[in-house]
Design an enzyme around this catalytic site. Structure first.
Site, PDB file in Angstrom:
ATOM      1  N   TYR A  86      76.033 -71.448  41.706  1.00 27.63           N
ATOM      2  CA  TYR A  86      75.149 -70.282  41.638  1.00 27.63           C
ATOM      3  C   TYR A  86      74.296 -70.391  40.394  1.00 27.63           C
ATOM      4  O   TYR A  86      74.576 -71.163  39.493  1.00 27.63           O
ATOM      5  CB  TYR A  86      75.949 -68.972  41.643  1.00 27.63           C
ATOM      6  CG  TYR A  86      76.742 -68.743  40.387  1.00 27.63           C
ATOM      7  CD1 TYR A  86      76.209 -68.001  39.341  1.00 27.63           C
ATOM      8  CD2 TYR A  86      78.019 -69.276  40.246  1.00 27.63           C
ATOM      9  CE1 TYR A  86      76.934 -67.799  38.177  1.00 27.63           C
ATOM     10  CE2 TYR A  86      78.752 -69.084  39.085  1.00 27.63           C
ATOM     11  CZ  TYR A  86      78.206 -68.341  38.063  1.00 27.63           C
ATOM     12  OH  TYR A  86      78.922 -68.139  36.907  1.00 27.63           O
ATOM     13  N   CYS A  87      73.239 -69.616  40.367  1.00 32.93           N
ATOM     14  CA  CYS A  87      72.364 -69.540  39.199  1.00 32.93           C
ATOM     15  C   CYS A  87      71.693 -68.178  39.250  1.00 32.93           C
ATOM     16  O   CYS A  87      72.257 -67.244  39.796  1.00 32.93           O
ATOM     17  CB  CYS A  87      71.364 -70.702  39.184  1.00 32.93           C
ATOM     18  SG  CYS A  87      70.300 -70.756  40.640  1.00 32.93           S
ATOM     19  N   GLY A  88      70.493 -68.071  38.774  1.00 31.68           N
ATOM     20  CA  GLY A  88      69.797 -66.790  38.810  1.00 31.68           C
ATOM     21  C   GLY A  88      69.355 -66.396  40.206  1.00 31.68           C
ATOM     22  O   GLY A  88      69.470 -65.246  40.609  1.00 31.68           O
TER      23      GLY A  88
END
Length: 76
Positions: free
Chosen positions: A33-35
């Site tokens: 995941y990230c932003g």
């Protein structure tokens, strides 16, 4: 961190494997995941290319997660 700056290509597989092994990602299920799910797709791709069998991508990532105050989040 996955690319060689001079060539803009992925680092050698052995180096990538060492990077993911150093954080324990090669021997357990991984959810990247990230932003917003875009940068996390490169991690998921590399893990899959390295033969990891249980990789998932949380495509909405933190932009969706933080919108729901009932979901847990640790900061700091």
């Amino acid at each position: 961190h996955l690319l060689a700056p001079a060539t803009n290509t992925f680092l050698p597989a052995a180096e990538l494997r060492r990077m993911f092994e150093s954080v324990g990602a090669m021997d357990r299920r991984v959810i990247t995941y990230c932003g917003g799910g875009i940068a996390a797709s490169a991690d998921a791709l590399v893990l899959t290319m390295l033969g990891h069998a249980d990789v998932k991508l949380y495509d909405a990532s933190l932009s969706e997660w933080v919108a729901d105050p009932s979901l847990p989040m640790e900061v700091g």
